[in-house]
Design an enzyme around this catalytic site. Structure first.
Site, PDB file in Angstrom:
ATOM      1  CG  ASP A   9     -21.669  -7.770  29.375  1.00 41.93           C
ATOM      2  OD1 ASP A   9     -21.172  -6.811  28.897  1.00 41.93           O
ATOM      3  OD2 ASP A   9     -22.092  -8.223  30.343  1.00 41.93           O
ATOM      4  CG  HIS A  10     -26.078  -6.398  28.544  1.00 40.10           C
ATOM      5  ND1 HIS A  10     -25.790  -7.829  28.954  1.00 40.10           N
ATOM      6  CD2 HIS A  10     -26.490  -5.805  29.680  1.00 40.10           C
ATOM      7  CE1 HIS A  10     -26.208  -7.996  30.452  1.00 40.10           C
ATOM      8  NE2 HIS A  10     -26.230  -6.680  30.589  1.00 40.10           N
ATOM      9  N   GLY A  68     -19.724  -4.921  32.223  1.00 40.38           N
ATOM     10  CA  GLY A  68     -20.142  -4.085  33.124  1.00 40.38           C
ATOM     11  C   GLY A  68     -19.024  -3.819  34.330  1.00 40.38           C
ATOM     12  CB  SER A  69     -17.873  -5.719  37.009  1.00 43.37           C
ATOM     13  OG  SER A  69     -17.884  -7.028  36.709  1.00 43.37           O
ATOM     14  N   GLY A  72     -16.412 -10.949  35.276  1.00 39.35           N
ATOM     15  CA  GLY A  72     -17.002 -12.084  34.712  1.00 39.35           C
ATOM     16  C   GLY A  72     -16.184 -12.191  33.498  1.00 39.35           C
ATOM     17  CD  GLU A  73     -17.502  -9.192  31.421  1.00 32.00           C
ATOM     18  OE1 GLU A  73     -18.886  -9.363  31.084  1.00 32.00           O
ATOM     19  OE2 GLU A  73     -17.202  -9.051  32.508  1.00 32.00           O
ATOM     20  CG  HIS A 102       5.723  -7.837  36.959  1.00 35.68           C
ATOM     21  ND1 HIS A 102       5.825  -7.623  38.266  1.00 35.68           N
ATOM     22  CD2 HIS A 102       6.553  -7.066  36.290  1.00 35.68           C
ATOM     23  CE1 HIS A 102       6.719  -6.670  38.354  1.00 35.68           C
ATOM     24  NE2 HIS A 102       7.193  -6.011  37.418  1.00 35.68           N
ATOM     25  CG  ASN A 103       1.082 -11.122  36.155  1.00 34.18           C
ATOM     26  OD1 ASN A 103       0.868  -9.939  36.624  1.00 34.18           O
ATOM     27  ND2 ASN A 103       1.599 -11.993  36.738  1.00 34.18           N
ATOM     28  NE  ARG A 113     -23.697  -1.889  34.172  1.00 33.80           N
ATOM     29  CZ  ARG A 113     -24.227  -3.116  34.338  1.00 33.80           C
ATOM     30  NH1 ARG A 113     -23.719  -3.991  35.086  1.00 33.80           N
ATOM     31  NH2 ARG A 113     -25.166  -3.418  33.509  1.00 33.80           N
ATOM     32  NE  ARG A 137      10.813 -10.963  40.014  1.00 34.11           N
ATOM     33  CZ  ARG A 137      11.292 -10.094  39.388  1.00 34.11           C
ATOM     34  NH1 ARG A 137      12.395 -10.151  38.703  1.00 34.11           N
ATOM     35  NH2 ARG A 137      10.667  -8.936  39.620  1.00 34.11           N
TER      36      ARG A 137
END
Length: 147
Positions: A9-10, A68-69, A72-73, A102-103, A113, A137
């Site tokens: 995003d921006h 930013g964090s 949300g993405e 693992h995942n 940010r 597993r």
């Protein structure tokens, strides 16, 4: 050559472009899913969801989402069947390694940010270099997610 899709995003636009150049220099096959220009009013789902669908459709490919964090993405990416997005916004890089081992995470979502350019490059390099362990597993749990 490993295919890597990028989107942002921006707030992640500048770091996305930096990472795209970095990955191309490392000889990855990079596809930038946008945005192509900075727009302070853009919405991350418009770029992240199409990128996630490409990762899901191209087995063995990876995605890098930057916001930013990164939260949300990651949420937007994880709505696509077959996508396992892990978030990283700094701190111990072991979480990036475990997300792959693992995942079998196939998208790394970064919080622009909260991390600097060098730390982002480190996280991306580790993410792309770390193989899935293949442990029964872990495979069983991932299969349940995909069902």
């Amino acid at each position: 050559m490993m295919k890597v899709f990028l989107a942002s995003d921006h707030a992640g636009f500048e770091l996305k472009n930096t990472l795209a150049a970095y990955l191309r220099a490392q000889k990855y096959d990079v596809e930038d899913c946008g945005p192509a220009a900075l727009d302070a009013q853009d919405d991350y789902p418009d770029y992240i969801e199409p990128m996630a669908k490409k990762v899901a459709q191209n087995k063995g490919s990876f995605g890098i989402a930057v916001g930013g964090s990164g939260e949300g993405e990651a949420m937007a990416a994880n709505r696509s069947l077959g996508v396992r997005a892990a978030e990283y916004y700094g701190g111990n890089l072991d979480i990036v390694k475990v997300a792959r081992e693992h995942n079998n995470a196939n998208i790394l979502s970064l919080g622009a940010r909260f991390i600097n350019e060098e730390h982002a490059k480190e996280a991306v390099a580790l993410f792309l270099a770390t193989p899935f362990s293949g442990a029964e597993r872990h495979a069983r749990r991932i299969k349940k997610l995909d069902e």
